[in-house]
Motif scaffolding. Structure first.
Motif, PDB file in Angstrom:
ATOM      1  N   VAL A  75       3.056  53.309  37.561  1.00 24.94           N
ATOM      2  CA  VAL A  75       3.776  52.256  38.275  1.00 24.94           C
ATOM      3  C   VAL A  75       2.901  51.005  38.263  1.00 24.94           C
ATOM      4  O   VAL A  75       1.759  51.042  38.709  1.00 24.94           O
ATOM      5  CB  VAL A  75       4.080  52.686  39.722  1.00 24.94           C
ATOM      6  CG1 VAL A  75       4.772  51.569  40.473  1.00 24.94           C
ATOM      7  CG2 VAL A  75       4.915  53.957  39.734  1.00 24.94           C
ATOM      8  N   ASP A  77       2.814  46.897  39.321  1.00 21.84           N
ATOM      9  CA  ASP A  77       3.425  45.746  39.974  1.00 21.84           C
ATOM     10  C   ASP A  77       3.279  44.529  39.060  1.00 21.84           C
ATOM     11  O   ASP A  77       2.201  44.286  38.507  1.00 21.84           O
ATOM     12  CB  ASP A  77       2.750  45.474  41.321  1.00 21.84           C
ATOM     13  CG  ASP A  77       3.394  44.329  42.069  1.00 21.84           C
ATOM     14  OD1 ASP A  77       4.461  44.553  42.671  1.00 21.84           O
ATOM     15  OD2 ASP A  77       2.844  43.208  42.021  1.00 21.84           O
ATOM     16  N   THR A  84       4.617  45.943  45.753  1.00 22.85           N
ATOM     17  CA  THR A  84       5.134  47.295  45.528  1.00 22.85           C
ATOM     18  C   THR A  84       4.335  48.235  46.412  1.00 22.85           C
ATOM     19  O   THR A  84       3.095  48.198  46.408  1.00 22.85           O
ATOM     20  CB  THR A  84       4.990  47.699  44.047  1.00 22.85           C
ATOM     21  OG1 THR A  84       5.748  46.793  43.230  1.00 22.85           O
ATOM     22  CG2 THR A  84       5.476  49.119  43.817  1.00 22.85           C
ATOM     23  N   TRP A  85       5.053  49.074  47.168  1.00 26.74           N
ATOM     24  CA  TRP A  85       4.396  49.906  48.184  1.00 26.74           C
ATOM     25  C   TRP A  85       4.582  51.384  47.879  1.00 26.74           C
ATOM     26  O   TRP A  85       5.665  51.822  47.494  1.00 26.74           O
ATOM     27  CB  TRP A  85       4.953  49.581  49.562  1.00 26.74           C
ATOM     28  CG  TRP A  85       4.716  48.158  49.958  1.00 26.74           C
ATOM     29  CD1 TRP A  85       5.398  47.051  49.546  1.00 26.74           C
ATOM     30  CD2 TRP A  85       3.681  47.673  50.821  1.00 26.74           C
ATOM     31  NE1 TRP A  85       4.871  45.910  50.094  1.00 26.74           N
ATOM     32  CE2 TRP A  85       3.820  46.266  50.895  1.00 26.74           C
ATOM     33  CE3 TRP A  85       2.667  48.296  51.551  1.00 26.74           C
ATOM     34  CZ2 TRP A  85       2.961  45.475  51.652  1.00 26.74           C
ATOM     35  CZ3 TRP A  85       1.821  47.507  52.325  1.00 26.74           C
ATOM     36  CH2 TRP A  85       1.968  46.122  52.373  1.00 26.74           C
ATOM     37  N   TYR A  86       3.457  52.116  48.041  1.00 24.96           N
ATOM     38  CA  TYR A  86       3.478  53.567  47.812  1.00 24.96           C
ATOM     39  C   TYR A  86       2.669  54.247  48.914  1.00 24.96           C
ATOM     40  O   TYR A  86       1.495  53.927  49.119  1.00 24.96           O
ATOM     41  CB  TYR A  86       2.900  53.910  46.436  1.00 24.96           C
ATOM     42  CG  TYR A  86       2.699  55.383  46.177  1.00 24.96           C
ATOM     43  CD1 TYR A  86       3.779  56.259  46.134  1.00 24.96           C
ATOM     44  CD2 TYR A  86       1.414  55.911  45.982  1.00 24.96           C
ATOM     45  CE1 TYR A  86       3.597  57.609  45.897  1.00 24.96           C
ATOM     46  CE2 TYR A  86       1.231  57.268  45.742  1.00 24.96           C
ATOM     47  CZ  TYR A  86       2.321  58.108  45.704  1.00 24.96           C
ATOM     48  OH  TYR A  86       2.144  59.457  45.472  1.00 24.96           O
ATOM     49  N   SER A 100       7.941  61.187  43.850  1.00 27.67           N
ATOM     50  CA  SER A 100       7.325  60.133  44.662  1.00 27.67           C
ATOM     51  C   SER A 100       8.341  59.049  45.001  1.00 27.67           C
ATOM     52  O   SER A 100       9.297  58.804  44.266  1.00 27.67           O
ATOM     53  CB  SER A 100       6.147  59.510  43.910  1.00 27.67           C
ATOM     54  OG  SER A 100       5.147  60.482  43.663  1.00 27.67           O
ATOM     55  N   THR A 101       8.092  58.379  46.133  1.00 27.32           N
ATOM     56  CA  THR A 101       8.968  57.305  46.593  1.00 27.32           C
ATOM     57  C   THR A 101       8.204  55.991  46.629  1.00 27.32           C
ATOM     58  O   THR A 101       7.071  55.933  47.108  1.00 27.32           O
ATOM     59  CB  THR A 101       9.521  57.625  48.001  1.00 27.32           C
ATOM     60  OG1 THR A 101      10.283  58.834  47.938  1.00 27.32           O
ATOM     61  CG2 THR A 101      10.420  56.511  48.501  1.00 27.32           C
ATOM     62  N   LEU A 102       8.834  54.926  46.117  1.00 25.36           N
ATOM     63  CA  LEU A 102       8.270  53.589  46.094  1.00 25.36           C
ATOM     64  C   LEU A 102       9.130  52.689  46.972  1.00 25.36           C
ATOM     65  O   LEU A 102      10.322  52.950  47.178  1.00 25.36           O
ATOM     66  CB  LEU A 102       8.227  53.031  44.675  1.00 25.36           C
ATOM     67  CG  LEU A 102       7.565  53.907  43.605  1.00 25.36           C
ATOM     68  CD1 LEU A 102       7.836  53.332  42.230  1.00 25.36           C
ATOM     69  CD2 LEU A 102       6.075  54.023  43.865  1.00 25.36           C
ATOM     70  N   ARG A 103       8.527  51.603  47.456  1.00 26.35           N
ATOM     71  CA  ARG A 103       9.269  50.636  48.276  1.00 26.35           C
ATOM     72  C   ARG A 103       9.073  49.253  47.685  1.00 26.35           C
ATOM     73  O   ARG A 103       7.940  48.804  47.499  1.00 26.35           O
ATOM     74  CB  ARG A 103       8.748  50.675  49.709  1.00 26.35           C
ATOM     75  CG  ARG A 103       9.510  49.770  50.681  1.00 26.35           C
ATOM     76  CD  ARG A 103      10.737  50.456  51.192  1.00 26.35           C
ATOM     77  NE  ARG A 103      11.400  49.677  52.236  1.00 26.35           N
ATOM     78  CZ  ARG A 103      12.525  50.047  52.826  1.00 26.35           C
ATOM     79  NH1 ARG A 103      13.115  51.173  52.459  1.00 26.35           N
ATOM     80  NH2 ARG A 103      13.076  49.301  53.749  1.00 26.35           N
ATOM     81  N   SER A 108      14.250  51.372  48.705  1.00 25.11           N
ATOM     82  CA  SER A 108      13.409  52.537  48.428  1.00 25.11           C
ATOM     83  C   SER A 108      13.869  53.190  47.129  1.00 25.11           C
ATOM     84  O   SER A 108      15.065  53.401  46.916  1.00 25.11           O
ATOM     85  CB  SER A 108      13.483  53.556  49.573  1.00 25.11           C
ATOM     86  OG  SER A 108      12.904  53.031  50.745  1.00 25.11           O
TER      87      SER A 108
END
Length: 447
Positions: A75, A77, A84-86, A100-103, A108
């Motif tokens: 991933v 950015d 980008t948040w993990y 996995s989930t990203l924000r 989301s």
């Protein structure tokens, strides 16, 4: 489900190989949309030229890229404004695992493995644990369960009421390496939210009004064994969130407590609801469904496998002390002609009722098998709008009366006195009504 079973990637082979995945929006304006992730970068942003276009004012034109790299996903950015948040941290480049989930912005995204059909040759066995069947559909189910039992993968069992979902869970437990551990079953649909949380996670003394002493939850009691969660589709969002945390971290915190306890438990869940539809409607968490449906198997209804009626009846009678002999004749013809909306549970009740009403009979051919007429397709009472109101009302009341009496007599094994006490109907009147509907033999009143 159109297929008998699905599995995520190589979940039954150790989970070490590459898994085909897609990027799925699980929260945001584009919820439900998805794009496959390959070796080439998947560019995500609000610009129309992106591979995955996200309609979110807090997402940059070109926000983030994702590509597969072996068993991980890189991933990156792309100098986005809001980042980008993990796992709660802003990242520039990170390699993450499937699931996995990203924000990004208010959206989301989950890197979700594609469910693959689990195509196995039908089992040669005609039973698995207490499950019995000779049909191709059931032997396909047996093949899946034989494979799943040898692993520790989480299993989701789907099927109509009465198809035997708890029997599947017990059979898988008994055939697994956990068979020496506890098997703990929880009917999630039968308990109110507060009580369900206490039952599942336990509580400390004083956690709520009435908590006079600490209580160990079902999850902890299942340590070293199997936890069966029935009717999971009826669980509240709050409980869903707590269950997800247990599945991800394998730790349990009791209600009102500060400490956590590690648990080693295999989870088997069951639902008669269409969980995909529940996810689409926003009533069930997609991340929890992913965690539960590592392997997903659908049990066929009895009406689609009528060839299993004879072996099922033979097994039911054998367990009740009848002679082990072939099942045939008018009684079997009567069973085959029925629709079985209640599936195997309804069949068991019909056999038990016949036995209870004719004590001493030892052969299937000599039983007076009476079958309750099939209810409406949706499981409710059938309303005849083609009749005048008075006649339609009378028909509904007649159907309600027959079905109510049949159920009460089945649960009391044909004992009229017990049925009278349970229903609150005078015994003589109950007998008259049961005769009217053909639920008991036409015997003298002093019987």
């Amino acid at each position: 489900m159109t297929r008998r079973a699905t599995v995520y990637g190589d979940a039954l082979d150790g989970g070490t190989g590459r898994v085909a995945c897609r990027l799925v929006v699980i929260e945001g304006n584009a919820r439900g949309r998805g794009w496959p992730i390959g070796d080439a970068e998947l560019r995500v942003g609000c610009d129309a030229g992106c591979d995955a276009v996200i309609d979110d004012e807090r997402v940059s034109a070109l926000h983030v890229s994702i590509r597969a790299d072996g068993t991980r996903f890189v991933v990156r950015d792309l100098s986005s404004t809001n980042g980008t948040w993990y796992e709660g941290s802003r990242v520039s480049v990170v390699a993450v695992a499937a699931g996995s989930t990203l924000r990004i912005g208010t959206t989301s995204l989950r890197i979700e493995p594609d469910a693959q059909p689990l195509d196995l040759p039908p089992s040669q066995a005609r039973r698995f644990g207490d499950l019995v069947g000779e049909s191709l559909a059931m032997r396909e189910v047996f093949a899946v369960l034989e494979r799943v039992a040898a692993s520790d993968a989480t299993l989701l069992v789907e099927g109509e009421t009465g198809t035997g979902k708890e029997l599947v869970a017990r059979a898988v437990h008994d055939a697994s390496d956990r068979r020496r551990g506890p098997f703990v079953a929880v009917d999630c649909g039968a308990l109110p939210e507060g009580l369900l949380e206490s039952e599942l996670f336990g509580h400390v003394k004083g956690a709520f009004t009435g908590a006079a002493q600490a209580r160990t939850g079902m999850i902890v009691r299942a340590h070293g064994g199997t936890l069966f969660l029935d009717e999971l589709g009826r669980v509240s969002p709050t409980t869903q969130a707590r269950l997800l945390r247990v599945l991800e971290e394998r730790k349990v915190r009791p209600l009102g407590g500060d400490g956590e306890r590690a648990v080693d438990v295999r989870v088997i869940a069951a639902s008669r609801d269409d969980l995909d539809a529940e996810v689409a409607a926003g009533r069930f968490r997609p991340d929890l469904l992913y965690r539960l449906a590592v392997v997903r198997v659908a049990l066929p209804p009895l009406r689609t496998r009528r060839e299993d009626l004879a072996p099922l009846v033979r097994e039911l009678l054998r367990r009740r002390g009848f002679a082990d002999e072939p099942i045939a004749g008018p009684n079997l013809d009567r069973l085959v002609a029925h629709g079985w909306p209640g599936n195997v549970r309804e069949l068991r009740n019909a056999i038990d009722r016949a036995i209870a009403l004719q004590p001493g009979v030892q052969r299937f051919a000599d039983l007076a098998v009476r079958i309750d007429a099939s209810p409406a397709p949706d499981g409710g009472l059938s309303v005849r709008s083609d009749l005048p109101y008075a006649e339609a009302k009378a028909a509904v009341l007649h159907d309600l009366e027959r079905r109510y009496l049949a159920d009460v007599l089945a649960r009391t094994h044909g004992n009229l006195s017990a049925a009278s006490r349970e229903s609150g109907i005078d015994r003589k009147h109950l007998r008259t009504l049961a005769r009217k509907h053909g639920l008991v033999p036409d015997l003298p009143d002093d019987d």
